[in-house]
Every structure is written in C-alpha cells, then in structure tokens.
Design a protein around this motif. Structure first.
Motif, PDB file in Angstrom:
ATOM      1  N   GLN A  21      -8.105   4.155  -4.623  1.00 42.70           N
ATOM      2  CA  GLN A  21      -8.961   4.027  -3.886  1.00 42.70           C
ATOM      3  C   GLN A  21      -8.970   5.101  -2.136  1.00 42.70           C
ATOM      4  O   GLN A  21      -8.105   5.990  -2.740  1.00 42.70           O
ATOM      5  N   GLY A  22     -10.074   4.921  -1.990  1.00 42.36           N
ATOM      6  CA  GLY A  22     -10.220   5.894  -0.553  1.00 42.36           C
ATOM      7  C   GLY A  22     -11.343   7.355  -1.298  1.00 42.36           C
ATOM      8  O   GLY A  22     -12.106   7.266  -1.785  1.00 42.36           O
ATOM      9  N   THR A  23     -11.232   8.362   0.132  1.00 44.22           N
ATOM     10  CA  THR A  23     -11.977   9.797  -0.348  1.00 44.22           C
ATOM     11  C   THR A  23     -11.108  10.485  -0.105  1.00 44.22           C
ATOM     12  O   THR A  23     -10.323  10.612   0.674  1.00 44.22           O
ATOM     13  N   TYR A  75      -2.707   2.265  -5.743  1.00 40.91           N
ATOM     14  CA  TYR A  75      -1.887   0.718  -5.245  1.00 40.91           C
ATOM     15  C   TYR A  75      -1.465   0.528  -6.434  1.00 40.91           C
ATOM     16  O   TYR A  75      -2.261   0.706  -7.662  1.00 40.91           O
ATOM     17  N   LEU A 124      -4.328   1.572  -9.440  1.00 40.59           N
ATOM     18  CA  LEU A 124      -5.724   2.462  -8.866  1.00 40.59           C
ATOM     19  C   LEU A 124      -5.554   2.780  -7.772  1.00 40.59           C
ATOM     20  O   LEU A 124      -4.605   3.099  -6.616  1.00 40.59           O
ATOM     21  N   ASN A 138     -10.095   4.900 -11.697  1.00 39.65           N
ATOM     22  CA  ASN A 138      -9.985   6.092 -10.017  1.00 39.65           C
ATOM     23  C   ASN A 138     -11.152   5.512  -9.195  1.00 39.65           C
ATOM     24  O   ASN A 138     -12.563   5.201 -10.327  1.00 39.65           O
ATOM     25  N   GLU A 139     -11.542   5.254  -8.028  1.00 37.27           N
ATOM     26  CA  GLU A 139     -12.704   5.126  -7.215  1.00 37.27           C
ATOM     27  C   GLU A 139     -12.321   5.859  -6.569  1.00 37.27           C
ATOM     28  O   GLU A 139     -13.255   4.961  -5.703  1.00 37.27           O
ATOM     29  N   VAL A 140     -12.103   6.561  -6.349  1.00 37.74           N
ATOM     30  CA  VAL A 140     -11.647   7.729  -5.349  1.00 37.74           C
ATOM     31  C   VAL A 140     -13.357   8.761  -5.045  1.00 37.74           C
ATOM     32  O   VAL A 140     -14.247   8.872  -6.649  1.00 37.74           O
ATOM     33  N   GLU A 157       1.023  -1.096  -0.302  1.00 35.95           N
ATOM     34  CA  GLU A 157      -0.096   0.114  -0.216  1.00 35.95           C
ATOM     35  C   GLU A 157       0.923   1.119  -0.077  1.00 35.95           C
ATOM     36  O   GLU A 157       0.061   2.165   0.007  1.00 35.95           O
ATOM     37  N   GLN A 177     -18.535   9.206  -6.802  1.00 34.81           N
ATOM     38  CA  GLN A 177     -16.791   9.632  -7.060  1.00 34.81           C
ATOM     39  C   GLN A 177     -16.762  10.827  -7.463  1.00 34.81           C
ATOM     40  O   GLN A 177     -17.286  11.627  -8.392  1.00 34.81           O
ATOM     41  N   ALA A 213      -7.267   8.882  -0.050  1.00 34.49           N
ATOM     42  CA  ALA A 213      -7.242   8.639  -0.980  1.00 34.49           C
ATOM     43  C   ALA A 213      -6.033   7.651  -1.084  1.00 34.49           C
ATOM     44  O   ALA A 213      -4.285   8.401  -0.361  1.00 34.49           O
TER      45      ALA A 213
END
Length: 458
Positions: A238-240, A227, A236, A212-214, A163, A195, A224
């Motif tokens: 991810q997160g916020t 990875y 990838l 992007n999956e933030v 990570e 998103q 955020a």
C-alpha cells in the motif's frame, strides 16, 4: 602554597564559566518548540580523563533506535576479534556417471549474513555454485537441492512493529541468508491517482502472492509499504510512489531466503541446460564441492555501522549470544565497569521501539572501546562531511571532519552517539538521545548539531 591555591581557583572559575555558557546554550536549545516537551538524555565525557563535560538526564533510559548497534558491533569485536569468518560448505552425494548425478546438492549453512550481499560483491555464492556444477560436467541431477537448515522457524523479536517486518530493513537473520534477505518489487506508475502495476519481482518469492494497492502520486517520494508476516501467503503493498515511472523499486524482506535461493538456483541451472528431477534420495556419502569463506568480521562491522544494516547487526547479536542477548550484553557491560541496570534490550539492531538505554551507557562504552578495541570499531562509525547520515549533524566548519558518530532514527526519535574532536584538540565521547519530539525531524537534528558546536568550540 598560595600560588597553587590561586591556580586551582582560576581553573575552577574557568570550568564553571564554560559549564555556565553550556547551560545557557542548553536552555535556549531545549526550549525550542520541537523538543520542549521531549524526553532528552545527554552525556558528554572527555575520552582521556573520563571527566564529565556536560550531562542532561544521563541516567534516563530512552529509545536509542540504531545507536543500539554500538552494543552488537563493539561486543562482537571484543568476543571474536577482527578476523572471524563464517563458512558455507557445499557437497554432492552419490555418484556422477555420464553427466548424471544420482544424488543431491547439499548446502551446509554456517550463518554467513553476507552471501551474495550487495555490500560484498566479490562473495558470489550463486555464481560459484553454478560454475562448480557445470565444471563437473553434470547435465542432470537425479536428486534435489537440499539446504540443511531449511524450514527453521523465523524468529521475530516480539516488539518489532507490524509495519516494519515485511519491509527490507526488517529482514530477519537466518542460518542461511541470501542477497541481504531482500527482494525488489518493480512497479510501473502512470498519472497521479491511478493504480500502479507490478512489472517484476527480483528474485522471485516462492509461495507468496502480492496484492498491489500502491497508487501513483504527484509527490516525488517513495511512500510504499509492504505488510505481512513470515508465514503470510499474501503480502499487501500500500501507499504511493512517484507518477509516470516505467520502473520504481520497492524493497521487501525475504522471509525465507533458503526457498528464494533454491528457486533461483533451479532457474540458473535450467539456463545452463541442467535438469533437476527433484527426486527424494537418501543422503549418502558426501563429496566436497566447495567452501565459501565470508569477509572478516571487521568488514561486517564496518557496514553494520556505516550503513546501519539491521540484518548484519542481528547476526552480530547472535555471535554475542544466540539464546539471551540482553542478559549477555548487560553482563559484558557490567564486567567492563559500565552500569547496565537501566537497560532494556529487545533486539541487536535497534528496530524495536521497546529498547531503552541511558545516554551515559553509550558514552562509557565509547570510552572503553577507544582504549580496548582496535581502530576497526572507530573506523566503522559514519564520518562528518563524508557520510550522508551525518550531513545535517555535521553541517558546520568546526564539526566537519571532526565528528564520528552512529545515528539512530525512528518515529519520534533522533539519536546520535560517537566521538567529537574539539578546537583545543581534545576528544569527547558523547551521546544525545531525543524521544517524543514534535514537528520537523530536520529541526531536531539541527538542535543536536548546535549543541555539538558548543562542545567543539570549547
């Protein structure tokens, strides 16, 4: 005879009383909920005399996080001195005729970790190179941009967490480095729970796609994460991030800085009306274009410790040994009279959770450094009441301005090592390593601060 014996007895009672007070304070501190089950190592010694002021498991090998940068910074200065510099040389091959270069632009990398670094804004490598090409009157390059070390495999310490390796603090050290080997993804967020969208990537990262999956969040925090490894074709995210932001920066590790630099250079040359044919041309006679000299080693060490720059620390580690850093560090310490038997080292920056060092080793190194290195090393340490990282550790009148120390933190770890000036004017070298605490890390920092207050007040 009786008088001297009485004086010795009084001194012994005084020391015993002071130690007893510290032991009582220690029991109160280490009994707090956050640390009562933690592994703790402490070693405090008088810098002038080397005498132990206080210790608690001083020989227990514990994770030091970024405190391990004390090794790379001190030993690099010991081996190379304050004034070492790196050089990056640029050449062109072939001939220039009527604005056409029939040849290549060749960059000979010298391992400089500071090329176009935000910490050294005067080292404008990209601007200098573009300016030199323009001043030669070149309008077309019938050849290519060649970075001699391009394609070298990325070397990741095997114990670096998955990570971490794609995020900015996991930037790897290369023979050619650029912009702190960091790029920025600018995200746009809307309402919480929706998103985000990628607005831009600066500089561009050739050959890599971003998934992007933030999500946007009501929390006002950057959570955020990126990875993927150095050879991954898709990274990838991810997160916020906080909601309703027109542009929010998430920083990633530039795994191939040479490719990123070349792509940006091509863009900059095109903007100046210079065409690059990207033709394969044999490397003929070289003509010097310019040489860029890095800042002094003392300045790199300064930011290594002040801002805890992992990239710079790994560069310093390469100076100490490009092949067997751990063995070389232990040999150097042993030669300085410091017991290195309990040390496990996997990197030079402290990002690896597999590093383990006894507190006494750092304290003894600090004492050695005070007597054998220039003031450059001490000046590189964060200062209480000045540097942000020490704001909690030094939050007391007798600590502010009297503490210089390197911090270290990772999940379950809070560590601190440096110098403390007491109310009596003595200078102490100290190391406090706390592993596997629970709860709020700020509470752990406050516990460490309270212990430092006891030492400073003696």
């Amino acid at each position: 005879m009786m008088k001297s014996g009485w004086l010795f007895l009084c001194m012994l009672i005084s020391v015993t009383s002071a130690l007893g007070q510290t032991r009582t304070g220690e029991r109160n501190l280490w009994g707090r909920d956050e640390v009562k089950h933690a592994a703790i190592g402490v070693c405090v010694k008088n810098v002038e005399t080397g005498q132990v002021v206080y210790e608690h498991n001083p020989g227990m090998a514990l994770r030091p996080a970024s405190v391990v940068k004390l090794f790379s910074s001190a030993l690099a200065l010991k081996r190379e001195g304050d004034s070492l510099t790196y050089t990056t040389e640029v050449f062109y091959t072939g001939e220039i005729d009527e604005g056409k270069l029939s040849g290549n632009i060749v960059i000979q990398a010298g391992g400089d970790p500071t090329l176009d670094s935000k910490y050294f804004p005067k080292t404008c490598f990209m601007d200098s190179l573009v300016s030199k090409v323009v001043n030669l009157g070149i309008k077309r390059i019938h050849g290519n941009i060649i970075i001699e070390t391009e394609g070298e495999p990325a070397r990741i310490p095997g114990s670096w967490p998955w990570e971490d390796v794609a995020n900015y603090y996991g930037a790897l050290y290369h023979s050619f480095n650029y912009r702190d080997n960091t790029y920025t993804i600018n995200l746009k967020s809307g309402k919480p729970g929706t998103q985000t969208k990628i607005v831009s990537v600066e500089p561009s990262v050739p050959g890599v796609k971003l998934r992007n999956e933030v999500m946007a969040s009501a929390k006002n925090a950057n959570d955020a994460w990126i990875y993927g490894g150095p050879e991954t074709a898709t990274l990838l995210i991810q997160g916020t991030i906080p909601a309703n932001r027109s542009s929010f920066a998430v920083k990633g590790a530039m795994h191939h800085p040479d490719a990123c630099f070349r792509a940006e250079l091509e863009k900059r040359l095109k903007g100046k009306g210079i065409t690059l044919d990207k033709q394969k041309i044999e490397d003929g006679e070289r003509h010097a274009l310019f040489t860029l000299v890095s800042p002094f080693l003392k300045d790199i060490v300064y930011y290594t410790n002040k801002n805890s720059i992992n990239l710079f620390a790994e560069a310093l580690g390469e100076l100490i040994s490009p092949t067997d850093y751990a063995r070389t560090v232990k040999a150097e310490l042993s030669g300085m009279g410091i017991d290195s038997c309990g040390i496990t080292l996997k990197d030079a920056s402290g990002l690896s959770p597999a590093n383990a060092v006894p507190a006494e080793v750092f304290t003894d190194l600090l004492i050695w450094a005070k007597g054998h290195l220039s003031d450059v090393f001490v000046a590189s340490l964060p200062q209480g009441n000045v540097d942000w990282g020490l704001r909690i550790y030094s939050d007391h009148p007798i600590l502010r301005g009297n503490i210089l120390a390197k911090t270290g933190s990772m999940s379950g770890v809070r560590a601190l090592a440096g110098y403390l000036k007491t109310q009596r004017g003595e200078t102490l070298a100290f190391t406090i390593l706390v592993n596997n605490y629970v709860g709020d890390p700020v509470k752990v920092q406050e516990i460490i601060r309270d212990l430092l207050k006891e030492f400073a007040d003696k």
